[in-house]
Write a protein that holds these residues in place. Structure first.
Motif, PDB file in Angstrom:
ATOM      1  N   PHE A  70      36.178  36.252  38.524  1.00 16.68           N
ATOM      2  CA  PHE A  70      36.646  37.608  37.996  1.00 16.68           C
ATOM      3  C   PHE A  70      38.253  37.547  37.695  1.00 16.68           C
ATOM      4  O   PHE A  70      38.748  38.189  36.600  1.00 16.68           O
ATOM      5  N   LEU A  71      38.903  37.046  38.500  1.00 13.78           N
ATOM      6  CA  LEU A  71      40.554  36.877  38.083  1.00 13.78           C
ATOM      7  C   LEU A  71      40.635  36.114  36.819  1.00 13.78           C
ATOM      8  O   LEU A  71      41.530  36.294  36.018  1.00 13.78           O
ATOM      9  N   LEU A  72      40.260  34.957  36.881  1.00 17.32           N
ATOM     10  CA  LEU A  72      40.403  34.014  35.565  1.00 17.32           C
ATOM     11  C   LEU A  72      39.860  34.691  34.322  1.00 17.32           C
ATOM     12  O   LEU A  72      40.450  34.610  33.481  1.00 17.32           O
ATOM     13  N   ILE A  73      38.791  35.199  34.521  1.00 21.56           N
ATOM     14  CA  ILE A  73      38.041  36.080  33.247  1.00 21.56           C
ATOM     15  C   ILE A  73      39.171  37.258  32.895  1.00 21.56           C
ATOM     16  O   ILE A  73      39.633  37.077  31.635  1.00 21.56           O
ATOM     17  N   ALA A  74      39.785  37.987  33.816  1.00 23.60           N
ATOM     18  CA  ALA A  74      40.838  38.985  33.351  1.00 23.60           C
ATOM     19  C   ALA A  74      41.780  38.085  32.834  1.00 23.60           C
ATOM     20  O   ALA A  74      42.442  38.854  31.758  1.00 23.60           O
ATOM     21  N   PHE A  75      42.595  37.204  33.182  1.00 21.80           N
ATOM     22  CA  PHE A  75      43.680  36.753  32.837  1.00 21.80           C
ATOM     23  C   PHE A  75      43.543  35.847  31.423  1.00 21.80           C
ATOM     24  O   PHE A  75      44.495  35.881  30.477  1.00 21.80           O
ATOM     25  N   TYR A  76      42.336  35.337  31.254  1.00 26.01           N
ATOM     26  CA  TYR A  76      41.908  34.859  30.121  1.00 26.01           C
ATOM     27  C   TYR A  76      42.055  35.927  29.175  1.00 26.01           C
ATOM     28  O   TYR A  76      42.311  35.371  28.028  1.00 26.01           O
TER      29      TYR A  76
END
Length: 730
Positions: free
Chosen positions: A460-466
């Protein structure tokens, strides 16, 4: 009240700030237009010089005198220019002050809006979700601290010095820092949005679990409960049969099949759960909790609400998901370092392609986790009902007829306990000493649940920052290079991947709750909380029915006295359901103090006197008895009570609103009229209604579950939250 206060506050603040702003605006405008000084032209200077040199008598003055006058004229021009500059500076300062006031006003309105939103969130979510909100506000505080740090570093001048030293430009590092800050801010905001989506999904999952459990909770006995599960399995078999006979795929049929499969799975898990044949790990809960829950669960086996238990576990997992530990930040850092290098090498468009690939990679990872959890749940779920449905759909007619009337003698164990395959045995032989067969189903054994939660949070965090890098950095850089059409295609592909990731992620969270909450991963703490919630709902239900009966008795007595003894026709009775009959039986046991199977006038008067803390009107009790005693025997039997309650909506006909219900129940529990409910007062009422059902320790724990602010007493607001929370349960 809070909403009105916020509106009033905003009006007062706006009047205090906007009115001076408007006044200052008019003042500045009038100053600028009404006090303008004309700048002298060259002709004016010549005219002034001539006036100085020539006299009224047309005589020529001394040249030195003329030069002196010309110098005075130049001095006057300089003074005029200085006055004009001061005026322009004052006007600029006025407009700057006005802009400051406007900005402050906007910030105040934004602050009021967020405070109002925070207040509504705090009072609209369940008590179990309060930690989630605390973590949300904590992440917003971190964002504010990051923004303050970036502002301070940029103002000190450190970035400018380093930028000149290493890059030869004084603004390079500052602009780069602002871009990174925007990516962090955008990513965290999107992550918080994901949490809001999870909260909405949690509400949907809770409603589904409640709906799945209704057939067994409404059953009158264990046999009826098992038959209701068999009926659901037969419904699944019929759906499978219809699906196999239709050649074309139907999305509606697939959704119906999926929903029925999950329902049978839930009911199968519930049957295994309440049998309690496997004990939880020693690390799950304290020794006292592990000792307390088995007898309590056995006593409440048929009425136990697995959906409520799953809901508590779901709230806890969401709270853990929102709390981002330091290890997760290091994972993000390790993921972004190679991505940054590759993005620089590939350029803007290559970076976009790379990030789209990463989006879909995250979706694949989430799908792999989903399949792993589905396999685990299959191993934890007894398969007898699925075999029953499968044979009904695909077996021969003789097999179908036999299964329709077959009654299984016992519930088989879940597959993970009775499988005898070599791979399972080998895995069991290589387990650690403290690892259970349930643990061996996960990757990394006992650490598997924590690993899956970390993977879900990191995804979830990686998708948000991506998405933050994609929108803030890559798209603006690639627009000039590639044009609009490739960017639109990239945005469409990214949007689809993001939607798929959110959908699969929410399903993974639900599956993770189930896989880590049953069998050897039971949570004794949440199990006991669920059992106490059932007791609370039962207590409130009995008090509500007694309150309604007494209110009816007093109303009928007053009507009889005012009308001279005339009575109105009673409402038409409706046959009670099995669940309602069980609730009515509980009330009958409370009223039948001597256990004779009949309720007398004296028993009814005694119960109402004890519950309502005072002398009740004899005429009201007589009116109630006459209404209940349909055969005029002088006593009330269970069938008569069932009939009366069915005529009066289960004892809810005279409760006009939840507020009236709260007021009535609160007055019953608040024996001393202090405006609060103490442990002693709650214990006294429980002993009156259901003596011996709970130990003093259980009553204290029950009270602590209600006492949200832990101040030792229950106020009306806290009690109102308790009643609303348990309203559907009773």
């Amino acid at each position: 009240m809070m909403g009105k206060t916020s509106i009033l506050t905003s009006l007062v603040l706006s009047s205090l700030i906007v009115v001076p702003c408007v006044f200052f605006l008019f003042h500045s405008t009038s100053f600028e237009t009404g006090f303008q000084i004309k700048k002298p032209t060259q002709g004016d200077l010549i005219e002034v010089s001539n006036d100085i040199i020539l006299t009224d008598h047309n005589t020529v003055v001394d040249s030195e005198h003329a030069n002196l006058n010309l110098s005075h004229g130049g001095k006057a021009t300089k003074e005029i220019e200085e006055l004009e500059e001061e005026e322009e500076e004052e006007v600029a300062q006025g407009w700057a002050a006005f802009c400051v006031l406007v900005i402050v006003t906007c910030l105040i309105f934004v602050t009021i809006f967020f405070e109002h939103l925070k207040h509504n969130l705090e009072h609209s979510v369940d008590e179990e979700l309060k930690p989630v909100l605390e973590h949300l506000f904590g992440e917003l505080t971190v964002l504010g601290f990051i923004g303050l740090s970036v502002f301070a570093v940029s103002k000190v001048g450190i970035l400018s010095t380093l930028s000149v030293t290493f890059f030869g430009e004084d603004e390079f590092l500052q602009e780069l820092t602002e871009v990174i800050h925007m990516v962090l801010f955008f990513g965290m905001i999107l992550f918080l949005f994901q949490v809001v989506v999870l909260l909405r999904f949690a509400a949907v999952a809770k409603r589904e679990w409640t709906e799945y459990e209704k057939p067994v909770l409404n059953a009158t006995d264990d046999l009826s409960a098992r038959n209701s599960v068999k009926e659901e399995a037969e419904e699944l078999g019929s759906i499978l049969l219809r699906s196999s006979s239709e050649p074309f795929f139907s999305l509606a049929r697939w959704i119906k099949l999926r929903r029925q499969t999950l329902k049978v799975e839930f009911l199968s898990l519930r049957e295994a759960f309440i049998r309690d044949e496997t004990k939880p790990k020693d690390s799950l809960g304290t020794l006292e909790e592990r000792v307390q829950y088995p007898p309590s669960l056995k006593h409440n086996r048929r009425t136990f609400e697995l959906g409520h238990y799953f809901s508590l576990r779901l709230d806890e997992l969401i709270s853990e998901l929102v709390e981002v530990p330091a290890s997760t930040w290091f994972i993000l850092l390790a993921a972004f370092v190679p991505l940054t290098i590759l993005s620089v090498i590939l350029g803007p468009m290559g970076g976009i392609v790379l990030f789209i690939f990463l989006f879909y990679s995250a979706v694949v990872v989430l799908y792999v986790i989903h399949r792993k959890l589905r396999n685990i749940i299959t191993q934890l779920t007894p398969q007898i009902h699925f075999h029953h449905a499968h044979n009904l759909a695909f077996g021969t007619r003789a097999e179908r007829d036999q299964l329709l009337f077959a009654e299984p003698n016992r519930l088989p164990h879940p597959p993970y306990l009775w499988q005898a395959q070599t791979a399972v045995r080998a895995a069991a032989n290589h387990r650690h000493a403290d690892e259970t067969p349930h643990d061996s189903l996960f990757w990394e054994g006992a650490h598997g649940p924590h690993l899956l939660l970390t993977c879900l949070r990191s995804s979830f965090l990686l998708i948000a920052f991506y998405i933050g890098v994609f929108i803030v950095v890559l798209i603006p850089s690639a627009v000039d290079e590639t044009g609009v059409l490739p960017i639109l295609i990239a945005v469409a592909l990214t949007s689809f991947a993001m939607f798929a990731a959110y959908l699969i992620g929410t399903i993974v969270l639900r599956d993770l709750v189930i896989a880590t909450s049953v069998e050897m991963h039971k949570s004794p703490k949440h199990l006991l909380i669920t059992l106490r919630a059932l007791r609370t709902a039962r207590l409130l239900r009995l008090l509500s029915m007694l309150h309604t009966m007494y209110a009816f008795a007093r109303t009928k007595d007053q009507l009889q006295q005012s009308s001279g003894g005339g009575t109105s026709e009673p409402p038409r009775a409706v046959a009670p359901t099995a669940a309602e009959s069980k609730k009515n039986e509980d009330l009958f046991k409370v009223l039948d103090r001597d256990g004779s199977g009949k309720i007398s006038t004296e028993e009814l008067e005694r119960v109402f006197s004890e519950i309502f803390s005072g002398i009740v009107e004899k005429s009201a009790i007589t009116a109630l008895i006459s209404s209940l005693d349909s055969d005029k025997s002088g006593f009330v039997e269970l069938e008569e009570l069932n009939q009366w309650l069915s005529q009066h909506d289960g004892g809810r006909a005279h409760t006009e609103s939840p507020h009236e219900l709260v007021e009535g129940l609160f007055s019953i529990l608040d024996k001393d009229g202090s405006g609060t409910i103490s442990v002693a007062e709650l214990t006294a009422v429980i002993d009156l209604i259901d003596p011996g059902s709970m130990t003093p320790a259980d009553m204290v724990e029950l009270f602590n579950d209600m006492d949200a602010n832990s101040d030792g007493v229950l106020g009306k607001h806290e009690f109102h939250q308790v009643v609303v929370k348990h309203l559907e349960m009773f």
